[in-house]
Motif scaffolding. Structure first.
Motif: not given
Length: 762
Positions: A96, A105, A109-110, A112-113, A164, A167, A170
């Motif tokens: 990060t 991004y 995102r992949k 993190i999720l 972000l 995200m 969410s």
């Protein structure tokens, strides 16, 4: 850093955590540890290997920066996170803070999720909060890196917050909605009876009220002023009741003040009483009480400084004399130079130093010009070399083709000549048997003749040895008879005779004794002479030292006189300078006093002007206060202008941030494309260079093989011709000398045996 992974994102992060957790810098190096881990895991995709390697290398390089962040994170969020997840937070902190711009991004995102939402939510809320970064991380980071780098790092991280935000929201929905669902489920299980049915209840909405319209703005200039009613006219000699009451109150106040002043006593100043003397006396008495001893005799005065000179040793005298001589030589050199040249070299030295600096500047400028010229020449040479290399490669290809054709022609010609030689050798082999029989018969004849000659020579040699033995025995018997006869010899010693050995400087014993006496006498004379020389040298040295000591004493006396004169002159100069300084100070004090007076008068005038201005402003404010509506209108107008300015500023800031983001994004794309082009160009150049080098090595190898083959062919031809010539000559040649040429099988067996022997020796 690309993330087109063949592995799941969660497993990829697990590999990064494990490689960081198992790293021990005291036991292994980073490169070795990476190679061992990748070999153990056997990751097939090279991009996954590269991702894990880059993450581990970044964690090692920015270990202190990540460590400061993790420490601050656990300090602020210690109740929400677990210590067992420190490796996970370290990996995501590095991605990060330092690699988010390269990941982009979608890839971030992949990653993190793929983790637990609650852990990632706590980390992202902390890392994308400017207050947290400024309060907890900025100061420790500034101890490690430059202030500008730290501020740029924080601003870069915060610039990704708008992208972000969705995200993070969410993740918040997942975490908090899951908690609400768990609480609801727990409450439903805890409640007794069946679940209650939700009954919809309408909202209590208030009826809308009509919006108040703003009053129409009317400019104050269009309003008609309303005049106040005129005050009632005062008749001459008429006094109102208010005026009578004010007059009576003034008289009463005057009488009361007069009575108070008459009753009050005159003010008397109290005399100033200082207790300094009493305090001083008490302190002196206290100090005397602490020292009860009595001095029987008064203290002696300090002794006068010594006037006797210190006795110097020889080393000190020589050292000081050498110092004085050096100073005198320098002074004499300066005086002589001035007398001969009639000028002082100060101006010349100054001119010389300026010229030297100018020469250095010219040299630096010339070096810079040469550097620029060399760069341009190198560029031109590179272009010419590239053109020359391409032409050279083409020439080499043509030359290689010509060599191949020439070798092919030589090979065909050699095959034709070998066929002719083979026919000749076949014909020659047919007469080998006849020649061999003739050779064997000749050998047998020669062997018989050699045997007869050998027997005759052996018999003659035995006879000669017998005669020699008899002669030696007779000679020995004669020598023994001579030794048996007794002989008496008497030798008398003569000290004046020599041994007669023929040596240089050979002498008798008597001569030796006389010579030793002479040498001893000479040594004693040399010792006495040396003692005398040493005594004379010592006396000269003492005299020289006394003379130098006297000279040093004289120079010291002169130096004392000069020092006293300098001290007196310096004291007078200091006194004169002090008087001048006092006069200058007095003059400056007068000037400063005049300036202060002018300044005070200017301040007083400014105060008078400000008082008049304040009075005028108060009058204007009082006049403006008459119109409350105008003031309220002005206030409303100013507020509206302020809101407009605030909206305009906010829009400008948002627009500038958006433009900055787009500019940075385009610059990043440009840099990435440039890097890809440079990488492709480097790969093409490497492949081209590799192919050229491979072609050169191939040509060199072929040439070496051809040379080796030619050498072997020459050797075979030489052996064959030698064998043929020997066979043609026939007689007088042994079968060991004539060996047929080796076959290919024999050569291969011999080569294998040689290699096996070398291997055994190794």
């Amino acid at each position: 850093m690309e993330l087109t992974s063949a592995l799941p994102e969660g497993k990829l992060i697990k590999y990064c955590e494990e490689i960081w957790h198992t790293y021990n810098p005291a036991a292994t190096t980073p490169d070795t540890h990476v190679e061992e881990c990748l070999a153990k895991w056997k990751i097939e995709d090279p991009k996954d290997n590269k991702f894990v390697q880059q993450v581990f290398t970044g964690l090692v390089r920015y270990k202190k920066l990540i460590g400061v962040f993790i420490q601050a994170f656990y300090f602020a969020k210690g109740g929400e996170v677990s210590r067992t997840d420190v490796d996970t937070y370290s990996v995501f902190a590095y991605l990060t803070l330092l690699r988010l711009k390269e990941l982009q991004y979608v890839a971030f995102r992949k990653l993190i999720l793929a983790q637990e939402p609650q852990k990632m939510l706590v980390l992202l809320q902390f890392i994308f909060n400017e207050v947290n970064l400024m309060n907890f991380c900025r100061d420790p980071w500034m101890k490690l890196y430059d202030v500008q780098y730290v501020d740029e790092l924080i601003q870069t991280v915060l610039s990704f917050l708008p992208d972000l935000a969705d995200m993070i929201s969410s993740l918040e929905d997942k975490v908090y909605m899951a908690k609400k669902a768990e609480e609801k489920e727990a409450n439903s299980f805890a409640a007794k009876g069946s679940a209650q049915v939700t009954i919809p209840v309408p909202f209590k909405l208030k009826a809308p009220e009509p919006r108040k319209l703003e009053p129409e703005y009317v400019h104050p200039s269009t309003l008609q002023p309303k005049a106040r009613p005129a005050p009632p006219r005062k008749l001459a000699g008429h006094v109102t009741s208010d005026e009578l009451a004010i007059k009576e109150q003034k008289e009463l106040n005057k009488r009361t003040q007069q009575t108070f002043l008459e009753e009050s006593k005159p003010f008397n100043f109290h005399p100033i009483t200082s207790k300094l003397d009493q305090v001083k006396a008490s302190l002196e008495a206290k100090r005397k009480a602490e020292c009860p001893f009595k001095m029987e005799e008064p203290a002696k005065a300090a002794p006068a400084p010594p006037t006797a000179q210190v006795k110097l040793n020889a080393a000190a005298i020589l050292r000081e004399d050498a110092l004085y001589k050096k100073k005198q030589e320098q002074e004499a050199k300066v005086i002589k130079k001035y007398e001969t040249e009639l000028r002082d070299s100060h101006e010349f030295d100054k001119w010389k130093e300026a010229g030297r600096k100018k020469d250095e500047e010219d040299a630096i400028k010339a070096a810079e010009d040469r550097l620029i010229e060399n760069i341009l020449r190198a560029k031109e040479a590179k272009e010419l070399r590239e053109h020359h290399d391409s032409q050279k490669v083409q020439d080499m290809k043509d030359e290689a083709q010509r060599i191949r054709e020439h070798l092919e022609a030589e090979r065909k010609a050699e095959e034709e000549s070998n066929r002719g030689r083979r026919d000749t050798i076949v014909e020659a082999r047919q007469g080998v048997k006849v020649a061999k029989e003739l050779l064997d018969s000749a050998k047998r004849t020669n062997a018989a003749e050699l045997a007869k000659e050998k027997a005759t020579s052996a018999r003659r040699l035995a006879e000669e040895k017998a005669l020699e033995r008899v002669r030696k025995q007779n000679l020995i018997m004669q020598l023994k008879a001579i030794e048996a006869v007794p002989v008496s010899e008497v030798h008398k010693y003569d000290p004046t005779t020599t041994k007669g050995q023929g040596l240089l400087e050979e002498m008798s014993l008597a001569e030796l004794k006389e010579k030793m006496v002479v040498v001893k006498r000479r040594q004693e004379e040399a010792t006495i002479e040396k003692h005398n020389d040493i005594l004379v040298a010592k006396q000269k040295k003492e005299a020289n030292l006394m003379r130098k000591a006297a000279n040093i004493s004289r120079i010291r006396d002169m130096a004392n006189v000069q020092a006293a004169l300098r001290r007196r002159t310096t004291t007078e100069e200091v006194a004169v300078a002090k008087v001048q300084h006092e006069r200058k100070t007095e003059d400056e004090m007068l000037v400063l006093h005049a300036r202060l007076q002018d300044k005070h008068s200017a301040i007083k005038q400014e105060q008078i002007r400000l008082a008049a201005e304040e009075k005028r402003i108060k009058f204007v404010q009082a006049a403006q206060a008459a119109s409350a509506g105008a003031v309220e209108e002005t206030k409303f107008r100013e507020m509206r202008k302020g809101q407009e300015r605030e909206l305009y500023t906010k829009q400008a800031v948002v627009l500038a941030d958006a433009q900055k983001h787009e500019t940075g994004k385009s610059r990043t794309d440009t840099i990435r494309r440039g890097n890809l082009k440079a990488e492709k160009k480097g790969k093409r150049d490497f492949v081209k260079e590799y192919n050229e080098k491979l072609e050169q090595l191939t040509v060199a190898n072929e040439q070496m093989l051809e040379e080796d083959l030619d050498r072997k062919r020459d050797m075979v031809m030489t052996e064959t011709m030698r064998y043929t010539s020997m066979m043609e000559r026939g007689l007088g040649v042994s079968s060991m000398t004539l060996k047929p040429p080796e076959t290919d099988a024999e050569r291969s067996l011999k080569l294998q045996s040689r290699l096996e022997a070398q291997r055994m020796n190794a």
